[in-house]
Design a protein around this motif. Sequence first.
Motif, PDB file in Angstrom:
ATOM      1  N   THR A  23       0.758  -1.170   0.025  1.00  0.00           N
ATOM      2  CA  THR A  23       0.147  -0.100  -0.031  1.00  0.00           C
ATOM      3  C   THR A  23       1.062   1.351  -0.054  1.00  0.00           C
ATOM      4  O   THR A  23       1.754   1.370   0.834  1.00  0.00           O
ATOM      5  CB  THR A  23      -0.923  -0.101   1.120  1.00  0.00           C
ATOM      6  OG1 THR A  23      -1.733  -1.325   1.314  1.00  0.00           O
ATOM      7  CG2 THR A  23      -1.801   1.450   1.280  1.00  0.00           C
ATOM      8  N   GLU A  24       0.503   2.103  -0.800  1.00  0.00           N
ATOM      9  CA  GLU A  24       1.320   3.282  -1.158  1.00  0.00           C
ATOM     10  C   GLU A  24       0.644   4.550  -0.354  1.00  0.00           C
ATOM     11  O   GLU A  24      -0.468   4.833  -0.758  1.00  0.00           O
ATOM     12  CB  GLU A  24       1.519   3.534  -2.577  1.00  0.00           C
ATOM     13  CG  GLU A  24       2.168   5.029  -2.756  1.00  0.00           C
ATOM     14  CD  GLU A  24       2.284   5.611  -4.308  1.00  0.00           C
ATOM     15  OE1 GLU A  24       2.497   6.497  -4.648  1.00  0.00           O
ATOM     16  OE2 GLU A  24       1.571   4.377  -5.157  1.00  0.00           O
ATOM     17  N   ILE A  33      -0.126   8.161   0.118  1.00  0.00           N
ATOM     18  CA  ILE A  33      -0.082   9.443  -0.588  1.00  0.00           C
ATOM     19  C   ILE A  33      -0.711  10.545   0.210  1.00  0.00           C
ATOM     20  O   ILE A  33      -1.389  10.409   1.120  1.00  0.00           O
ATOM     21  CB  ILE A  33      -1.108   9.314  -2.045  1.00  0.00           C
ATOM     22  CG1 ILE A  33      -2.549   8.934  -1.809  1.00  0.00           C
ATOM     23  CG2 ILE A  33      -0.472   8.201  -2.854  1.00  0.00           C
ATOM     24  CD1 ILE A  33      -3.458   8.927  -3.022  1.00  0.00           C
ATOM     25  N   VAL A  37      -2.458  10.959  -7.850  1.00  0.00           N
ATOM     26  CA  VAL A  37      -2.752   9.594  -8.610  1.00  0.00           C
ATOM     27  C   VAL A  37      -3.963   9.612  -9.485  1.00  0.00           C
ATOM     28  O   VAL A  37      -4.110   8.699 -10.287  1.00  0.00           O
ATOM     29  CB  VAL A  37      -2.874   8.463  -7.790  1.00  0.00           C
ATOM     30  CG1 VAL A  37      -1.821   8.121  -6.824  1.00  0.00           C
ATOM     31  CG2 VAL A  37      -4.157   8.568  -6.687  1.00  0.00           C
ATOM     32  N   LEU A  81      -8.469   3.558  -2.634  1.00  0.00           N
ATOM     33  CA  LEU A  81      -7.859   4.607  -1.556  1.00  0.00           C
ATOM     34  C   LEU A  81      -8.429   4.491  -0.503  1.00  0.00           C
ATOM     35  O   LEU A  81      -9.648   4.949  -0.118  1.00  0.00           O
ATOM     36  CB  LEU A  81      -7.848   5.719  -2.314  1.00  0.00           C
ATOM     37  CG  LEU A  81      -7.490   7.125  -1.479  1.00  0.00           C
ATOM     38  CD1 LEU A  81      -5.843   6.841  -0.886  1.00  0.00           C
ATOM     39  CD2 LEU A  81      -7.616   8.104  -2.186  1.00  0.00           C
ATOM     40  N   TYR A 118      -3.779   2.198  -2.075  1.00  0.00           N
ATOM     41  CA  TYR A 118      -3.202   3.630  -1.426  1.00  0.00           C
ATOM     42  C   TYR A 118      -3.672   3.623  -0.216  1.00  0.00           C
ATOM     43  O   TYR A 118      -4.863   3.099   0.184  1.00  0.00           O
ATOM     44  CB  TYR A 118      -3.555   4.901  -2.288  1.00  0.00           C
ATOM     45  CG  TYR A 118      -3.597   4.624  -4.021  1.00  0.00           C
ATOM     46  CD1 TYR A 118      -2.068   4.761  -4.291  1.00  0.00           C
ATOM     47  CD2 TYR A 118      -4.413   4.396  -4.763  1.00  0.00           C
ATOM     48  CE1 TYR A 118      -1.767   4.628  -5.707  1.00  0.00           C
ATOM     49  CE2 TYR A 118      -4.135   4.009  -6.104  1.00  0.00           C
ATOM     50  CZ  TYR A 118      -2.849   4.408  -6.749  1.00  0.00           C
ATOM     51  OH  TYR A 118      -2.635   4.120  -8.059  1.00  0.00           O
TER      52      TYR A 118
END
Length: 289
Positions: free
Chosen positions: A2-3, A5, A11, A248, A283
Amino acid sequence: MTEIIRTLAEVQDRYDAVLCDLWGCLHNGVEVFPEAVAALQGFRAKGGKVLLLTNAPRPKPLVEAQLDGLGAPRDCWDDVVTSGDSAQAAMMRGIIGKKVYHMGPERDLTFFTELPEDLESTVDLVPLDEAEGIACTGLVDDAAETPEDYRAQLLLAKTKGLKLLCANPDVVVDKGHTRLYCAGALAELYTEMGGQSLYFGKPHPPIYDLARRRLAQLDRVPDDRVLVIGDGPNTDVAGGMAEDFDVLFVTGGLAAEQTGTNGQPDPERLSAYLDEIRTSPAYAIGMLR
């Protein structure tokens, strides 16, 4: 992996549409989050489509009116898809019978009367002892009651073999700083007692089928160009991932404590929490902005 942000804008060029949760992402039941509004407006300004995807047990027009009352501008979304819409259609098809007991507050009676033009009423509201099924939209007084207050009613329903249609699969929601039980908590208890609960909102397929149909009316968007945004691990995240959408995860909502979110999630605590619940959204962000 998982990124984490900081903004949707980082994105947004990867997507042509978002399915965004309401409660916990766009508002908290008391006020709209300005940064979330700006993020969705920015996404639409780039040509993206925004569908607000909510487990509210009320039909679309009433949710739109609620958003107007909270001050959410109409230019931050294209359409609204509700669990109430999906559950209404199933109820009118007779999935729980024609004689229905309403378990929920009086304000939700519109679930039975505010119908889209292509849907006709086929049910009569009756007392529990005369019912063929239950339509549950929530607790009568969610500020004072808990699911345990409904155990006797649910026991009678189970004895009668009634199906319970859950119009809002959310178990809890945060209104301002107060956590309240939702219809999903009653359905969960009914299932634990041996009753049969039917779900039509997130994370279950019917609401995503409806969302895809509504999105197709706006634009043809392949699934890999759709981003799901939500704060509910068991509803938004689980449902979006089950449908093969990128997700997200807004950690500052229902899972703020577990993820150590203070502005942004703590990376180590977020990783531990996602491992614990065995999920890996694309995310994560503290709050939608």
